[in-house]
Scaffold this active site. Structure first.
Site, PDB file in Angstrom:
ATOM      1  N   VAL A 206       3.169  -3.627  14.557  1.00 33.43           N
ATOM      2  CA  VAL A 206       3.233  -2.198  14.230  1.00 33.43           C
ATOM      3  C   VAL A 206       3.798  -2.009  12.817  1.00 33.43           C
ATOM      4  CG1 VAL A 206       4.342  -0.006  14.846  1.00 33.43           C
ATOM      5  CG2 VAL A 206       3.434  -1.496  16.636  1.00 33.43           C
ATOM      6  N   GLY A 208       2.268  -3.201  10.293  1.00 28.93           N
ATOM      7  CA  GLY A 208       2.064  -4.593   9.844  1.00 28.93           C
ATOM      8  C   GLY A 208       1.484  -4.702   8.447  1.00 28.93           C
ATOM      9  N   GLY A 209       1.317  -3.584   7.754  1.00 24.34           N
ATOM     10  CA  GLY A 209       0.855  -3.602   6.363  1.00 24.34           C
ATOM     11  C   GLY A 209      -0.515  -4.248   6.233  1.00 24.34           C
ATOM     12  N   ASP A 230      -1.474   0.061  11.232  1.00 28.34           N
ATOM     13  CA  ASP A 230      -0.803   0.664  10.068  1.00 28.34           C
ATOM     14  C   ASP A 230      -1.535   1.956   9.732  1.00 28.34           C
ATOM     15  OD1 ASP A 230       0.497   1.019   7.310  1.00 28.34           O
ATOM     16  OD2 ASP A 230       1.355  -0.898   7.892  1.00 28.34           O
ATOM     17  N   GLN A 231      -1.076   2.632   8.711  1.00 28.38           N
ATOM     18  CA  GLN A 231      -1.697   3.897   8.329  1.00 28.38           C
ATOM     19  C   GLN A 231      -3.152   3.632   7.920  1.00 28.38           C
ATOM     20  OE1 GLN A 231       1.222   6.649   6.191  1.00 28.38           O
ATOM     21  NE2 GLN A 231       1.788   4.641   5.395  1.00 28.38           N
ATOM     22  N   ASP A 250      -1.215   5.954  13.931  1.00 33.15           N
ATOM     23  CA  ASP A 250       0.115   6.503  13.677  1.00 33.15           C
ATOM     24  C   ASP A 250       1.059   6.047  14.790  1.00 33.15           C
ATOM     25  OD1 ASP A 250       2.361   7.983  13.227  1.00 33.15           O
ATOM     26  OD2 ASP A 250       1.348   9.942  13.166  1.00 33.15           O
ATOM     27  N   MET A 251       2.031   5.227  14.414  1.00 35.46           N
ATOM     28  CA  MET A 251       2.950   4.659  15.412  1.00 35.46           C
ATOM     29  C   MET A 251       3.801   5.726  16.092  1.00 35.46           C
ATOM     30  SD  MET A 251       5.495   2.772  12.768  1.00 35.46           S
ATOM     31  CE  MET A 251       6.280   3.660  11.428  1.00 35.46           C
ATOM     32  N   LYS A 264       8.338  -5.553  12.056  1.00 31.10           N
ATOM     33  CA  LYS A 264       9.073  -6.246  11.002  1.00 31.10           C
ATOM     34  C   LYS A 264       9.280  -5.310   9.812  1.00 31.10           C
ATOM     35  CE  LYS A 264       8.822  -9.935   7.647  1.00 31.10           C
ATOM     36  NZ  LYS A 264       8.295  -9.133   6.524  1.00 31.10           N
ATOM     37  N   HIS A 268      14.035  -0.043   9.729  1.00 30.43           N
ATOM     38  CA  HIS A 268      15.033   0.313   8.700  1.00 30.43           C
ATOM     39  C   HIS A 268      14.534   1.418   7.754  1.00 30.43           C
ATOM     40  CE1 HIS A 268      13.981  -2.707   5.195  1.00 30.43           C
ATOM     41  NE2 HIS A 268      12.909  -2.108   5.645  1.00 30.43           N
TER      42      HIS A 268
HETATM   43  N1  SAH Z   1       5.716  -5.068   8.561  1.00 34.50           N
HETATM   44  C1  SAH Z   1       5.272  -5.278   7.204  1.00 34.50           C
HETATM   45  C2  SAH Z   1       5.353  -4.013   6.331  1.00 34.50           C
HETATM   46  C3  SAH Z   1       6.680  -3.279   6.326  1.00 34.50           C
HETATM   47  S1  SAH Z   1       6.680  -1.817   5.277  1.00 34.50           S
HETATM   48  C4  SAH Z   1       6.055  -6.405   6.572  1.00 34.50           C
HETATM   49  O1  SAH Z   1       7.136  -6.731   7.039  1.00 34.50           O
HETATM   50  O2  SAH Z   1       5.624  -6.947   5.581  1.00 34.50           O
HETATM   51  C5  SAH Z   1       6.485  -0.526   6.467  1.00 34.50           C
HETATM   52  C6  SAH Z   1       5.040  -0.293   6.882  1.00 34.50           C
HETATM   53  O3  SAH Z   1       5.000   0.818   7.790  1.00 34.50           O
HETATM   54  C7  SAH Z   1       4.110   0.078   5.734  1.00 34.50           C
HETATM   55  O4  SAH Z   1       3.018  -0.807   5.694  1.00 34.50           O
HETATM   56  C8  SAH Z   1       3.652   1.505   6.077  1.00 34.50           C
HETATM   57  O5  SAH Z   1       2.329   1.773   5.665  1.00 34.50           O
HETATM   58  C9  SAH Z   1       3.782   1.504   7.581  1.00 34.50           C
HETATM   59  N2  SAH Z   1       3.840   2.853   8.172  1.00 34.50           N
HETATM   60  C10 SAH Z   1       4.478   3.947   7.701  1.00 34.50           C
HETATM   61  N3  SAH Z   1       4.285   5.003   8.505  1.00 34.50           N
HETATM   62  C11 SAH Z   1       3.488   4.585   9.525  1.00 34.50           C
HETATM   63  C12 SAH Z   1       2.941   5.214  10.697  1.00 34.50           C
HETATM   64  N4  SAH Z   1       3.193   6.503  10.942  1.00 34.50           N
HETATM   65  N5  SAH Z   1       2.179   4.467  11.538  1.00 34.50           N
HETATM   66  C13 SAH Z   1       1.946   3.159  11.285  1.00 34.50           C
HETATM   67  N6  SAH Z   1       2.451   2.500  10.197  1.00 34.50           N
HETATM   68  C14 SAH Z   1       3.205   3.200   9.335  1.00 34.50           C
HETATM   69  C1  HMK Z   2      12.407  -0.403  -1.131  1.00 36.98           C
HETATM   70  O1  HMK Z   2      11.429  -0.223  -0.138  1.00 36.98           O
HETATM   71  C2  HMK Z   2      11.319  -1.269   0.762  1.00 36.98           C
HETATM   72  C3  HMK Z   2      11.572  -2.586   0.324  1.00 36.98           C
HETATM   73  C4  HMK Z   2      11.841  -2.859  -1.131  1.00 36.98           C
HETATM   74  C5  HMK Z   2      12.100  -1.609  -1.980  1.00 36.98           C
HETATM   75  C6  HMK Z   2      10.983  -1.001   2.083  1.00 36.98           C
HETATM   76  C7  HMK Z   2      10.945  -2.017   3.008  1.00 36.98           C
HETATM   77  C8  HMK Z   2      11.239  -3.323   2.611  1.00 36.98           C
HETATM   78  C9  HMK Z   2      11.550  -3.601   1.271  1.00 36.98           C
HETATM   79  O2  HMK Z   2      10.658  -3.459  -1.720  1.00 36.98           O
HETATM   80  O3  HMK Z   2      13.224  -1.839  -2.821  1.00 36.98           O
HETATM   81  O4  HMK Z   2      10.630  -1.751   4.308  1.00 36.98           O
HETATM   82  C10 HMK Z   2      10.043  -2.532  -2.536  1.00 36.98           C
HETATM   83  C11 HMK Z   2      10.843  -1.416  -2.730  1.00 36.98           C
HETATM   84  C12 HMK Z   2       8.767  -2.601  -3.114  1.00 36.98           C
HETATM   85  C13 HMK Z   2       8.332  -1.520  -3.902  1.00 36.98           C
HETATM   86  C14 HMK Z   2       9.142  -0.405  -4.093  1.00 36.98           C
HETATM   87  C15 HMK Z   2      10.420  -0.341  -3.495  1.00 36.98           C
HETATM   88  O5  HMK Z   2       7.160  -1.350  -4.588  1.00 36.98           O
HETATM   89  C16 HMK Z   2       7.212  -0.080  -5.222  1.00 36.98           C
HETATM   90  O6  HMK Z   2       8.477   0.501  -4.885  1.00 36.98           O
END
Ligand code: SAH
Ligand code: HMK
Length: 364
Positions: A206, A208-209, A230-231, A250-251, A264, A268
């Site tokens: 969820v 998962g980018g 993901d979105q 949409d989660m 993952k 946060h």
């Molecule tokens: N799990 C991945 C990405 C974390 S960033 C990793 O660890 O690399 C958080 C992700 O949540 C982003 O890809 C963002 O597009 C997604 N996200 C944000 N709002 C969302 C929603 N309403 N439904 C599903 N995904 C969402």
């Molecule tokens: C803040 O946002 C997130 C990060 C960092 C951050 C959110 C997450 C995990 C890591 O990595 O400092 O869930 C990036 C950040 C990457 C970015 C960014 C901000 O690319 C453009 O702005």
């Protein structure tokens, strides 16, 4: 009492306090010098050279202007002090001894040809879009805007909206690349926590980018059916394959059913109210599996008494980044526990992985 009448230990206390303050004032210089090293590709140059490089070798490999040799020396001096390079001395035949710079484990993480490269994190996290808002923190803290993040207060839009604007697709790519880069580290962690995924037949990642983590899990467990939610705009152009499926959605509304759900670096980004909503939807998604289902969270757990001070500082820094950009938070064990039980799970288990994150397994 004036400074002039201080004696002995009081004086040295004032001097230490002064150093402490100055050190924190100029912390940003170390961050920015690291960003410069990343942009120039210093680590890549040394890595492809195959051995330590002298200043002039480095300067010509990086195509710096010859007049900048002294400048490069001073950047390298700070970066070496900060543990990003080491100095060795080389002796060429008949020539004078010269200092050469070699990579260290932290600068190995800047080498772009390596799968563990974290250069995209340096680029994304230190991009102007993450830094400029800090000039508005006093305005934010004194205005009546409970739900606004610092980012919104400073720019007029949420960070998610900023990322998703078509004109800012560069920033979206930057963000996704940063997330994908962090995920590669997860490959190492996966070796330590294989048992967590053993025996599952389906998993939804969820938020998962672009699927970096799901791909690694898929490689390690080819029979596990992986879905990345993901979105829609994030997964739009990603091709699905046999056991790796991308779903736009949409989660907060609903999550596809599976044996297990992975979150993952997702929770946060959100406050407790919204995190609770996500967790409840996760619980619903694993309902079909009864007591065997599980939710796997990978996120930071703040532990000020157990962790050393440098690790805690990193986690607390991250907490303010999440607060100011997303109204999210890093949580202590007690806060995780409250959230987990509140969402209706009956037990959980925390295992530290990846150096500064933890893996939390939740059972219904
Ligand atoms: N799990 C991945 C990405 C974390 S960033 C990793 O660890 O690399 C958080 C992700 O949540 C982003 O890809 C963002 O597009 C997604 N996200 C944000 N709002 C969302 C929603 N309403 N439904 C599903 N995904 C969402
Ligand atoms: C803040 O946002 C997130 C990060 C960092 C951050 C959110 C997450 C995990 C890591 O990595 O400092 O869930 C990036 C950040 C990457 C970015 C960014 C901000 O690319 C453009 O702005």
């Amino acid at each position: 009492m004036g400074l002039s009448s201080m004696k002995g230990s009081e004086e040295s206390e004032a001097y230490d306090a002064q150093i402490h303050l100055y050190k924190h004032v100029y912390n940003f210089v170390s961050s920015m010098a690291l960003k410069s090293a990343m942009e120039l590709g210093i680590a890549d140059a040394i890595h492809s050279h195959g051995k330590a490089m002298t200043l002039s070798e480095l300067s010509s490999a990086l195509k710096l202007h010859p007049s900048k040799l002294g400048v490069l020396h001073r950047f390298m001096r700070l970066l070496t002090h900060n543990g990003f390079f080491t100095k060795t001395s080389t002796q060429k035949e008949g020539a004078e001894e010269e200092i050469a710079y070699a990579l260290t484990p932290p600068s190995m993480l800047l080498v772009r040809s390596k799968p563990t490269c974290l250069a995209p994190i340096v680029k994304g996290a230190l991009h102007a879009s993450s830094l400029d808002m800090w000039h508005s923190s006093k305005k934010w803290l004194t205005e009546d805007s409970k739900e606004l993040t610092l980012y919104e207060s400073a720019t007029g839009e949420s960070f998610w909206d900023f990322l998703n604007k078509t004109t800012e697709s560069d920033t979206l790519t930057m963000f996704q690349d940063a997330m994908a880069a962090d995920s590669a580290m997860f490959d190492l962690a996966l070796q330590e926590c294989k048992h967590v995924f053993q025996g599952l037949s389906s998993l939804v990642d969820v938020g998962g980018g672009t699927g970096g983590v799901a791909r690694l899990i898929h490689q390690a467990f080819p029979h596990l059916k992986c879905t990345v939610l993901d979105q829609p705009q994030v997964v739009a152009n990603l091709p699905s394959s046999e056991n790796l499926n991308f779903v736009g959605g949409d989660m907060f509304k609903s999550i596809p059913s599976a044996d297990a759900v992975l979150l993952k670096w997702v929770l946060h980004d959100w406050n407790d109210e919204l995190s609770l909503k996500i967790l409840k939807n996760c619980k619903e998604a694993i309902r079909g599996k009864g007591k065997e289902g599980k939710v796997i969270i990978i996120d930071i757990v703040i532990d000020e008494t157990g962790d050393d001070s440098k690790l805690t500082e990193l986690k607390l820094d991250y907490d303010l980044v999440m607060l100011t950009m997303f109204n999210g938070k890093e949580r202590e064990k007690k806060e995780w526990e409250k959230l987990i039980y509140h969402a209706g799970f009956s037990s959980y288990k925390i295992t530290p992985i990846c150096g500064f994150k933890s893996l939390i397994e939740l059972y219904p």
